[in-house]
Design an enzyme around this catalytic site. Structure first.
Site, PDB file in Angstrom:
ATOM      1  N   GLY A  70      -1.086  -6.722   9.982  1.00 14.14           N
ATOM      2  CA  GLY A  70      -0.533  -6.590   8.637  1.00 14.14           C
ATOM      3  C   GLY A  70       0.848  -7.225   8.514  1.00 14.14           C
ATOM      4  N   THR A  71       1.671  -7.057   9.533  1.00 15.57           N
ATOM      5  CA  THR A  71       3.018  -7.630   9.481  1.00 15.57           C
ATOM      6  C   THR A  71       2.949  -9.144   9.356  1.00 15.57           C
ATOM      7  OG1 THR A  71       3.991  -5.789  10.703  1.00 15.57           O
ATOM      8  CG2 THR A  71       5.179  -7.870  10.786  1.00 15.57           C
ATOM      9  N   ASN A 145       2.625   4.178   2.646  1.00 24.86           N
ATOM     10  CA  ASN A 145       2.374   4.727   3.973  1.00 24.86           C
ATOM     11  C   ASN A 145       3.054   6.068   4.208  1.00 24.86           C
ATOM     12  OD1 ASN A 145       4.480   2.651   3.692  1.00 24.86           O
ATOM     13  ND2 ASN A 145       5.066   3.228   5.780  1.00 24.86           N
ATOM     14  N   GLN A 173      -2.771   0.584   3.892  1.00 21.11           N
ATOM     15  CA  GLN A 173      -3.028   2.024   3.944  1.00 21.11           C
ATOM     16  C   GLN A 173      -4.237   2.440   3.105  1.00 21.11           C
ATOM     17  OE1 GLN A 173      -1.865   4.153   5.978  1.00 21.11           O
ATOM     18  NE2 GLN A 173      -0.122   3.047   6.825  1.00 21.11           N
ATOM     19  N   SER A 193      -4.961  -4.317   7.578  1.00 19.50           N
ATOM     20  CA  SER A 193      -4.714  -4.208   9.013  1.00 19.50           C
ATOM     21  C   SER A 193      -5.861  -3.417   9.638  1.00 19.50           C
ATOM     22  CB  SER A 193      -3.382  -3.486   9.219  1.00 19.50           C
ATOM     23  OG  SER A 193      -3.261  -3.062  10.548  1.00 19.50           O
ATOM     24  N   ALA A 194      -6.359  -3.872  10.777  1.00 18.45           N
ATOM     25  CA  ALA A 194      -7.532  -3.222  11.386  1.00 18.45           C
ATOM     26  C   ALA A 194      -7.200  -1.876  12.034  1.00 18.45           C
ATOM     27  CB  ALA A 194      -8.165  -4.151  12.424  1.00 18.45           C
ATOM     28  N   HIS A 195      -6.024  -1.769  12.643  1.00 22.93           N
ATOM     29  CA  HIS A 195      -5.761  -0.560  13.445  1.00 22.93           C
ATOM     30  C   HIS A 195      -5.414   0.659  12.589  1.00 22.93           C
ATOM     31  CE1 HIS A 195      -1.244  -0.132  13.579  1.00 22.93           C
ATOM     32  NE2 HIS A 195      -1.315  -1.376  13.156  1.00 22.93           N
ATOM     33  N   THR A 231      -5.501 -19.785  19.097  1.00 23.77           N
ATOM     34  CA  THR A 231      -6.836 -19.340  19.485  1.00 23.77           C
ATOM     35  C   THR A 231      -7.143 -17.999  18.824  1.00 23.77           C
ATOM     36  OG1 THR A 231      -6.610 -20.477  21.594  1.00 23.77           O
ATOM     37  CG2 THR A 231      -8.310 -18.775  21.461  1.00 23.77           C
ATOM     38  N   CYS A 318       7.539   2.471  11.908  1.00 22.82           N
ATOM     39  CA  CYS A 318       8.228   1.220  12.198  1.00 22.82           C
ATOM     40  C   CYS A 318       9.723   1.323  12.002  1.00 22.82           C
ATOM     41  CB  CYS A 318       7.673   0.107  11.336  1.00 22.82           C
ATOM     42  SG  CYS A 318       5.925  -0.122  11.602  1.00 22.82           S
TER      43      CYS A 318
END
Lengths: 381, 381
Positions: A70-71, A145, A173, A193-195, A231, A318
Site C-alpha cells: 500500500g505504501t 485505519n 482498510q 494492500s494484501a496483508h 522482478t 506506522c
C-alpha cells in the site's frame, strides 16, 4: 495464548493463502519476464491473481498494477501523477494514512489538506472549500485505519467529476471488509494492500483508470504495464489473488463476525464512565473501535495490556514510537490529552468473544488499580 | 523433467530458506512497527536477518537497508543520492543492469556512461576519461548478469577515492557466488537481491556507508532507518537472511559445482565451429557462459530449446521481448548479427552434468537440422 487485536496493522496469513503460494516457493522457479516455459508459468500465475484482485476491487484485470504494498501504491500514485501532469494541484484529506500524507507533503508544491469534521468525516462543504480551480487530483481514503470511519465518497466523487478532477481512494482498510466497486464508483485510482486481508505482506495494488495520467517511479524493466520495474513477487501476488478470492467469499459473514465482537466490546466499554468512543454514531468499519480513557496514556495502556498478553494499538502502527497525538484525532479536534489516551482495537476473523472478555477484564483491572493508587496517592498527600 | 539453466534470472527457493520463512507465514502475525509482543517478535526477526545479510556482504548490520529487491535498491541509490546532493554528476558503466541504467538515464541531468572494452571490462583509462571534476558517484557492477564478466573493481575504487568520488556496485549477480567485502573494498553502496541466491523474490538490500548522502524515495513511515517507508516484508527478509547464511556456508563448494558444469559445457560448445563464447579469457562468474551461434537468432534458439524442455536466456530476462541486441554485447562492440544470436546459460546448485549433456545434445540437433534444411533450401533454389 496471547490475544491479537491489531488486525488493522496486519493480519495473519490465511492457511489457504499459504497453500496457494507454496507451489511458487519450491523447486520450480522462473522469472516471469523469461520467455521459456518456467517464465510463462509464473506469468500465467500473475494474470490469474490479477483477475481475482480486480474482482475484489470491482475493477477490470487490466486496471490492476501490482506493487510491493500500500505504501508503494500511494507513493506511486501521487508522484506518478505529479510527474505526468506537472503544474497541477493535489488535495488530500487530513486523516489519510501517512503513506499518503507524507509523500503528499514531499511533492514539489505540496498538497492542499481537506479538513474533516469532529466525527472524522470529509464533508462536501469542506471539500468545496479546499479545492481550487487548479486542483486536478483528490485523494480521500475509503475508511480510516484508526477510527474506522467510512467516508461517504459518492457525493465527493460527483463533485470532483463535475470539475474534471481525478479521484483516488486508499482502500487499504476497506478491501476485504466491505464491498468495493472501482468501475461503478467513478474513482480513477484505488490502493489495496494484501496483508490487511489475510494475504501476504510485500504486495499491494494500485488500481488505475487509464484516463489518469501517470508515469513510473521505479525504472529498469517494463513489468506491470511499464508502471513498476522489478522482478514480480510471484508467490506474494498469487497469495494476494487467493486472499482476494477468499475475502469475496466471506465478505458478509466476515463482517458480521467482527461486528458482533466489536459491538460487544463497545457495550462493555460503556460501563466504564471514563471511556469515550471516537467517531461514535457515524458509519465505521465493522471490526474497528478507537477509544480514549480519561487520565491514561495510550502507550502506557498498550504496554500494560501487552504484559497481560493482549495486543492492541495506541494509534496507527506506522507512527508508533512518536509521542505526539495521532494526526487523525488531532484533525477531529479531539483534545490532546484525550487523543493521547487513545487505544485502537481492530478485530479479525480469528478473534472470538473470549478475546473481548479478556480485553474488558484487563482494562477493568488496569483502570481499577490505577484509580486505587490515585486514591492512595491522594490520601497520602 | 525440464532443465532449468537460467539461474541468473532467478533461482529456486532453497527448502531450508522456506523452512525459515514458514513460522512468519502462519497464524502468529504482527506489524514490526507495533509496540506489542507480536510486533517485537517480527522486529527481532528482521534484525537477525540483517546480521546475516551484513555478513554475506562483509558489512555491518547497521549498513543494511532492506528493499523490495535489486531494482528498488538501484533506483533508491541513484535517485536518493541525486536528491541528497543536487548539482552532482553520476557516471555508470555501459554494461550495468537496466535497473541501474534506466534510472540513471531518467535522472535530471542524466548520467555519464563509462565504456567497456571488447571483453566487457571497465578499464582504468576508460574510467579516467568518463569522469569529470564534477563526478561525485560512480557505479560499476561487480559481475555482469549476461556475460558473467567480473570487474576488477579495486583500481577503480582507489581512483574514485583519490577524487572523493563515492562508489556503488551492483552485486546482485556476485552475492552468493563469490565472496564480498563491503567494508574492506572501500565501496560506499552495494546492491544485493535475495532471489538470485536461492532466497525469496520481493526482497533485496542496499548496503550503505553512512558517508554517502542519500534521501528516501518512499514516504509514509520511518522503517529501515527512515530510508524506506512501508511495512517490512518479514517472511521475505527472514528468508533473505537464511539464504545469506547458506550462501556463506556453501560459497566454495557451490562455486566449484557450477564451475565444473560450466567448463564441461564450454568444452562441448567448442566442438561446434559456429559457436563463439563471449568475454572468453577474462574472469567470469563460475556459473555463467554466454555465446553466439553464427547464423541463428537467439530468441528462436531459446524457443527451440524450450520445446525440448530446456530453459536458457537469450539475454537479460528483464529485457526479453525486445528484439534489439543486448546493450551489454553492443557495448562490447560485438556485431549485431552475432549479438542477436546470443544464448546465456547460467547454472545453479540444482543442475547436474546430465543437464549439460542434454543441452549439448539439443544444440547439436537444432544446429544440424537447420544446417540440413539450409542445404536442402540451397539445393532447391
Amino acid at each position: 495464548m496471547a490475544v491479537y487485536l491489531d488486525n488493522n496493522a496486519t493480519t495473519a496469513l490465511d492457511e489457504k493463502v499459504l497453500d496457494a503460494m507454496l507451489p511458487y516457493m519450491g523447486q520450480v522457479t522462473g522469472n516471469p519476464s523469461s520467455v521459456h516455459r518456467f517464465g510463462r508459468l509464473q506469468k500465467d500465475a500473475i494474470e490469474q491473481a490479477r483477475e481475482l484482485v480486480a474482482q475484489l476491487a470491482g475493477a477490470r484485470a487490466e486496471q490492476v498494477v501490482f506493487t510491493s504494498g500500500g505504501t508503494e501504491s500511494n507513493n506511486l500514485l501521487l508522484n506518478g501523477f505529479k510527474q505526468a501532469s506537472r503544474e497541477t494541484c493535489i488535495a488530500v484529506s487530513a486523516v489519510e494514512h501517512m503513506s499518503l500524507l507524507e509523500p503528499a507533503q514531499h511533492l514539489q508544491a505540496g498538497a492542499d489538506i481537506i479538513p474533516v469534521d469532529e466525527k472524522g468525516c470529509v464533508t462536501l462543504p469542506a471539500l468545496e472549500q479546499a479545492m481550487t480551480e487548479h486542483t486536478s487530483l483528490l485523494s480521500v481514503m475509503s475508511a480510516n485505519n484508526e477510527t474506522g470511519v467510512i467516508q461517504d465518497l459518492a457525493p465527493l466523487i460527483s463533485f470532483a467529476a463535475e470539475r474534471d478532477c481525478f479521484f483516488h481512494t486508499d482502500a487499504s482498510q476497506t478491501a476485504g471488509k466491505i464491498a468495493l466497486n472501482f468501475v461503478d464508483s467513478g474513482v480513477h485510482a484505488m490502493t489495496i494492500s494484501a496483508h490487511k486481508l489475510y494475504g501476504p505482506v510485500g504486495v499491494g495494488a494500485l488500481i488505475l483508470d487509464k484516463q489518469l495520467p501517470i508515469t513510473k517511479r521505479q525504472f529498469g524493466g517494463s513489468q506491470e504495464k511499464n508502471l513498476r520495474a522489478g522482478t514480480e513477487n510471484v508467490p506474494a501476488i498469487v497469495g494476494f489473488g487467493r486472499a482476494a478470492g477468499l475475502a469475496m467469499e466471506n465478505l458478509e459473514a466476515g463482517a458480521s463476525h467482527v461486528r458482533v465482537l466489536r459491538n460487544a466490546l463497545e457495550k462493555g466499554l460503556k460501563e466504564f464512565n471514563t471511556i469515550s468512543i471516537f467517531a461514535e454514531g457515524v458509519e465505521r468499519l465493522p471490526n474497528t473501535v478507537q477509544f480514549g480513557i480519561a487520565g491514561f496514556d495510550g502507550e502506557t495502556m498498550l504496554m500494560q495490556l501487552d504484559r497481560k498478553a493482549i495486543a492492541v494499538s495506541s494509534g496507527s502502527a506506522c507512527t508508533s514510537g512518536k509521542t505526539e497525538p495521532s494526526h487523525v484525532l488531532k484533525a477531529m479536534k479531539i483534545a490532546d490529552v484525550l487523543a493521547n489516551s487513545a487505544i485502537r482495537v481492530s478485530f479479525g476473523k480469528n478473534n472470538t468473544m473470549s478475546d473481548v472478555e479478556k480485553l474488558l477484564s484487563a482494562l477493568r483491572d488496569i483502570i481499577e488499580i490505577n484509580q486505587h493508587s490515585s486514591v492512595m496517592m491522594a490520601a497520602t498527600v
